[in-house]
Design an enzyme around this catalytic site. Structure first.
Site, PDB file in Angstrom:
ATOM      1  N   TYR A  55       0.844  -1.203   0.000  1.00 34.10           N
ATOM      2  CA  TYR A  55       0.000   0.000   0.000  1.00 34.10           C
ATOM      3  C   TYR A  55       0.870   1.239   0.000  1.00 34.10           C
ATOM      4  O   TYR A  55       1.835   1.329   0.756  1.00 34.10           O
ATOM      5  CB  TYR A  55      -0.915   0.023   1.233  1.00 34.10           C
ATOM      6  CG  TYR A  55      -2.342  -0.253   0.847  1.00 34.10           C
ATOM      7  CD1 TYR A  55      -3.049   0.682   0.091  1.00 34.10           C
ATOM      8  CD2 TYR A  55      -2.969  -1.441   1.174  1.00 34.10           C
ATOM      9  CE1 TYR A  55      -4.350   0.441  -0.309  1.00 34.10           C
ATOM     10  CE2 TYR A  55      -4.264  -1.701   0.777  1.00 34.10           C
ATOM     11  CZ  TYR A  55      -4.958  -0.753   0.031  1.00 34.10           C
ATOM     12  OH  TYR A  55      -6.237  -0.998  -0.370  1.00 34.10           O
ATOM     13  N   GLU A  57      -0.647   4.726  -0.373  1.00 35.47           N
ATOM     14  CA  GLU A  57      -1.524   5.898  -0.519  1.00 35.47           C
ATOM     15  C   GLU A  57      -0.730   7.166  -0.244  1.00 35.47           C
ATOM     16  O   GLU A  57       0.049   7.232   0.706  1.00 35.47           O
ATOM     17  CB  GLU A  57      -2.707   5.792   0.441  1.00 35.47           C
ATOM     18  CG  GLU A  57      -3.754   4.815  -0.043  1.00 35.47           C
ATOM     19  CD  GLU A  57      -4.994   4.794   0.857  1.00 35.47           C
ATOM     20  OE1 GLU A  57      -5.033   5.510   1.868  1.00 35.47           O
ATOM     21  OE2 GLU A  57      -5.919   4.037   0.526  1.00 35.47           O
ATOM     22  N   ARG A 237      -0.814  -2.255 -17.565  1.00 33.61           N
ATOM     23  CA  ARG A 237      -2.085  -1.537 -17.639  1.00 33.61           C
ATOM     24  C   ARG A 237      -2.063  -0.400 -16.633  1.00 33.61           C
ATOM     25  O   ARG A 237      -1.823  -0.603 -15.443  1.00 33.61           O
ATOM     26  CB  ARG A 237      -3.262  -2.473 -17.353  1.00 33.61           C
ATOM     27  CG  ARG A 237      -3.286  -3.701 -18.248  1.00 33.61           C
ATOM     28  CD  ARG A 237      -4.639  -4.374 -18.250  1.00 33.61           C
ATOM     29  NE  ARG A 237      -5.519  -3.759 -19.221  1.00 33.61           N
ATOM     30  CZ  ARG A 237      -5.493  -4.007 -20.517  1.00 33.61           C
ATOM     31  NH1 ARG A 237      -4.650  -4.868 -21.026  1.00 33.61           N
ATOM     32  NH2 ARG A 237      -6.323  -3.383 -21.332  1.00 33.61           N
TER      33      ARG A 237
END
Ligand SMILES: *Cc1c(COP(=O)(O)O)cnc(C)c1O
Length: 420
Positions: A55, A57, A237
């Site tokens: 993670y 963020e 992607r």
């Protein structure tokens, strides 16, 4: 660290078989969908790396979780390389894909109800350019411009007249199925005339711009350029927003926390590698060849009597009017070509009288074939197969015979990183 397909095989043979089947399908067929490509082999490594566990963020140096030494390093690399390669003042590499990337730009620059002038979907624009079925189309007021008969090119005078009438906050150019180069200086002038921000969505052609084969809207003073990273750029992607420094804060805040939570750091690592590889001379050669191959394919299709939207191509993509050329709709054409090992997508043509599930055409492009090393002689052969198949769309033996020939050609041009 290694990716263990043996383990996957043991734990879940169903998923393993599907992976293997897809790999075989990609190896033994010709990928002609212009938005598809084969990623740089390095991207398989980053996609499957431990960055997928993390993670992150927030942004470099200001995250909401600990343990960011290495995520900060790869995100900084991706940003610096993006800025350098595209000559951008600011880059955000966190959008999870192309659609959230464009949505973030709208959220950064507009208030609900504001007007955007963008290209109509059936004339080459994208869903995220305000198609009525998209959620953005319900929040903002999209006015859509079209291409003009008889040649099917953009009519810049008409776009200027509409802009003066509707006073958009953003003038947006960029497309998914328009086979022509865009006059970015005209778009910049139109935006200036009405005091709008000027934005280009170069999702399809980002790699061709990076490789210098097509013009870069940032060289024409555009405020914002968005691109996916998995189409002509050959990355994982994802999406990237390139913009002027004056918009940096708003754009970053719109991506996180505005639209998204944790970025996919394995994709960010892949974008960093991709941008390094796309700056090498070999990628310039690649980008130029994509365009040359599209021209060769279009020329041969015209020779063989096909009707092409706009009569040809100046980029990597071609739209065949299959109704005019073969008296079959795009759905029948797509299905027949699938049997022949030629993967395309059905495509609406400008002001298509037919519905999108059975439109009047198909769309093809050359990025993936060019990644396999194919050049003009192979394009001639591909055009011949396309026409043979489309002349006999229900003749299964003939279609299977073409697929056998396609397989033989594919053996000579292995997918990078998937060599047998
Ligand atoms: C492909 C594309 C997108 C959207 O990308 P996704 O990753 O499929 O969400 C946006 N704009 C244009 C012009 C595109 O061609």
């Amino acid at each position: 660290m290694q990716i263990s397909f043996e383990l996957l095989h043991c734990s879940d043979p169903d998923v393993f078989d599907a992976v293997l089947g897809e790999e075989r399908r990609q190896r033994e067929g010709l990928e002609l969908i212009p938005s598809e490509n084969f990623a740089f082999p390095e991207v398989y490594a980053t996609n499957g790396s431990v960055f997928a566990n993390k993670y992150a963020e927030g942004y470099v140096g200001r995250r909401y979780y600990g343990g960011q030494q290495f995520t900060d390093r790869i995100e900084s690399l991706a940003i610096e390389r993006a800025k350098q390669l595209f000559r951008a003042e600011h880059a955000n590499v966190q959008p999870l894909s192309g659609s959230p990337m464009n949505q973030a730009v709208y959220m950064a620059c507009l208030a609900p109800g504001d007007t955007v002038l963008a290209m109509d979907l059936s004339h080459g624009g994208h869903l995220t350019h305000g198609a009525p079925v998209s959620c953005m189309g319900r929040i903002f007021n999209f006015v859509r411009y079209k291409t003009s008969p008889p040649d099917g090119h953009l009519d810049y005078d008409a776009i200027l007249a509409t802009a003066r009438e509707v006073r958009p906050k953003i003038v947006l150019c960029g497309h998914s199925s328009y086979p022509r180069e865009v006059d970015y200086s005209r778009f910049r002038a139109i935006a200036d005339d009405v005091g709008a921000l000027c934005m280009a969505d170069v999702s399809h052609v980002g790699g061709l711009i990076a490789g210098g084969a097509l013009a870069n809207p940032l060289d024409f003073g555009f405020d914002i350029v968005t691109t996916t990273t998995h189409k002509s750029l050959r990355g994982p992607r994802g999406g990237m927003i390139l913009c002027k420094s004056s918009l940096a804060q708003k754009v970053d805040a719109a991506v996180f926390p505005g639209m998204q939570g944790g970025p996919h750091m394995n994709a960010v690592a892949g974008i960093a590698v991709t941008l390094k590889l796309a700056a090498l001379p070999a990628f310039k050669t690649y980008a130029a060849q994509v365009v040359r191959n599209a021209r060769a394919l279009a020329d041969e299709l015209l020779q063989l009597g096909c009707t092409l939207v706009t009569g040809g191509t100046e980029n990597h993509l071609i739209v065949i009017d299959t109704v005019r050329s073969f008296d079959i709709d795009g759905r029948i054409a797509e299905t027949a070509l699938d049997l022949a090992g030629l993967t395309v997508n059905k495509q609406v043509i400008p002001d298509d009288p037919r519905p999108p599930v059975k439109p009047s055409g198909i769309r093809l492009g050359t990025p993936a074939l060019t990644t396999r090393g194919m050049r003009e002689p192979e394009m001639k052969q591909v055009a011949a197969w396309l026409v043979q198949a489309l002349r006999a769309p229900t003749h299964e033996p003939k279609l299977r015979n073409i697929h056998d020939q396609v397989r033989a050609l594919c053996k000579e041009f292995p997918i990078p990183g998937l060599e047998p």
